[in-house]
Design an enzyme around this catalytic site. Structure first.
Site, PDB file in Angstrom:
ATOM      1  N   GLU A  55       0.787   3.946   1.771  1.00 19.55           N
ATOM      2  CA  GLU A  55       1.212   4.396   3.095  1.00 19.55           C
ATOM      3  C   GLU A  55       2.395   3.601   3.621  1.00 19.55           C
ATOM      4  O   GLU A  55       3.292   4.154   4.266  1.00 19.55           O
ATOM      5  CB  GLU A  55       0.053   4.277   4.108  1.00 19.55           C
ATOM      6  CG  GLU A  55      -1.171   5.064   3.752  1.00 19.55           C
ATOM      7  CD  GLU A  55      -2.233   4.249   3.034  1.00 19.55           C
ATOM      8  OE1 GLU A  55      -3.422   4.440   3.345  1.00 19.55           O
ATOM      9  OE2 GLU A  55      -1.874   3.428   2.156  1.00 19.55           O
TER      10      GLU A  55
ATOM     11  N   CYS B  72      -2.709  -0.084   7.424  1.00 21.38           N
ATOM     12  CA  CYS B  72      -1.946   1.155   7.310  1.00 21.38           C
ATOM     13  C   CYS B  72      -2.149   2.046   8.529  1.00 21.38           C
ATOM     14  O   CYS B  72      -1.213   2.686   9.004  1.00 21.38           O
ATOM     15  CB  CYS B  72      -2.315   1.884   6.020  1.00 21.38           C
ATOM     16  SG  CYS B  72      -1.800   0.966   4.547  1.00 21.38           S
TER      17      CYS B  72
ATOM     18  N   HIS C  52       0.839  -1.201   0.000  1.00 22.65           N
ATOM     19  CA  HIS C  52       0.000   0.000   0.000  1.00 22.65           C
ATOM     20  C   HIS C  52       0.871   1.246   0.000  1.00 22.65           C
ATOM     21  O   HIS C  52       1.995   1.235   0.519  1.00 22.65           O
ATOM     22  CB  HIS C  52      -0.890   0.030   1.238  1.00 22.65           C
ATOM     23  CG  HIS C  52      -1.987  -0.984   1.228  1.00 22.65           C
ATOM     24  ND1 HIS C  52      -3.116  -0.833   1.994  1.00 22.65           N
ATOM     25  CD2 HIS C  52      -2.130  -2.153   0.565  1.00 22.65           C
ATOM     26  CE1 HIS C  52      -3.917  -1.874   1.800  1.00 22.65           C
ATOM     27  NE2 HIS C  52      -3.328  -2.690   0.947  1.00 22.65           N
TER      28      HIS C  52
ATOM     29  N   CYS D 156      -6.609   2.029   5.534  1.00 19.62           N
ATOM     30  CA  CYS D 156      -7.183   0.743   5.945  1.00 19.62           C
ATOM     31  C   CYS D 156      -6.682   0.399   7.356  1.00 19.62           C
ATOM     32  O   CYS D 156      -5.813   1.091   7.901  1.00 19.62           O
ATOM     33  CB  CYS D 156      -6.785  -0.340   4.944  1.00 19.62           C
ATOM     34  SG  CYS D 156      -5.039  -0.821   5.048  1.00 19.62           S
TER      35      CYS D 156
END
Length: 170
Positions: free
Chosen positions: A63, A94, A61, A91
């Site tokens: 992040e 993260c 991801h 999410c």
């Protein structure tokens, strides 16, 4: 104990534009267009965009890349006093990483009612039962952030529909 933002609206929008530029890098390679940056003392110390499909890694991801790069750049896992900007509400994974890295402030663009853990479904980042919690603000350039995702998925559906209609060569 209530935390507050340390940034002006103009500054928040400037950094979100940088996160949007990261998201567009993901879009250019067929990834879901989400981008993130980490800022410390007014300087970008980490940046990332989604690479889940490219890396075939569920943890790839935006992040996570931004946090990892920021930690490497300051040679510490502690991102105290930092701000993280991301184009979509984080999410649970993260948000947990931000909480563990002690990110001070988190700003996101579009809300994620189906997976957001910074206010929509749960509030990992502001839960004071944890050892560390963050200031969180959503909706920064939300229209631009949301439109990028909407356009991406609309185009993806269009391509899938066209692929179903085309004859399958043997």
């Amino acid at each position: 104990m209530e935390k507050s933002s340390s940034l002006t609206q103009e500054t928040k929008e400037y950094y979100m534009q940088l996160a949007l530029a990261e998201a567009k890098k993901a879009q250019a390679i067929g990834e879901v267009p989400i981008g993130a940056i980490v800022v410390l003392d007014g300087k970008v110390i980490g940046a990332g965009h989604n690479l889940r499909e490219h890396d075939q890694d569920a943890t790839a991801h935006a992040e996570m890349f931004a946090i990892r790069q920021a930690c490497q750049n300051i040679e510490s896992w502690r991102l105290e006093r930092s701000q993280l900007f991301v184009t979509l509400e984080p999410c649970p994974m993260c948000s947990g990483a931000m909480q563990l890295a002690r990110v001070e402030e988190v700003y996101f663009g579009a809300y994620d009612p189906k997976g957001g853990a910074a206010g929509s479904l749960m509030k990992i980042l502001t839960d004071e039962r944890f050892n560390h919690w963050s200031y969180v603000e959503g909706g920064i350039l939300s229209t631009a952030c949301g439109q990028l995702l909407t356009d991406f998925f609309r185009e993806l559906r269009k391509k899938r529909k066209a692929a179903k209609k085309s004859p399958n060569p043997l």
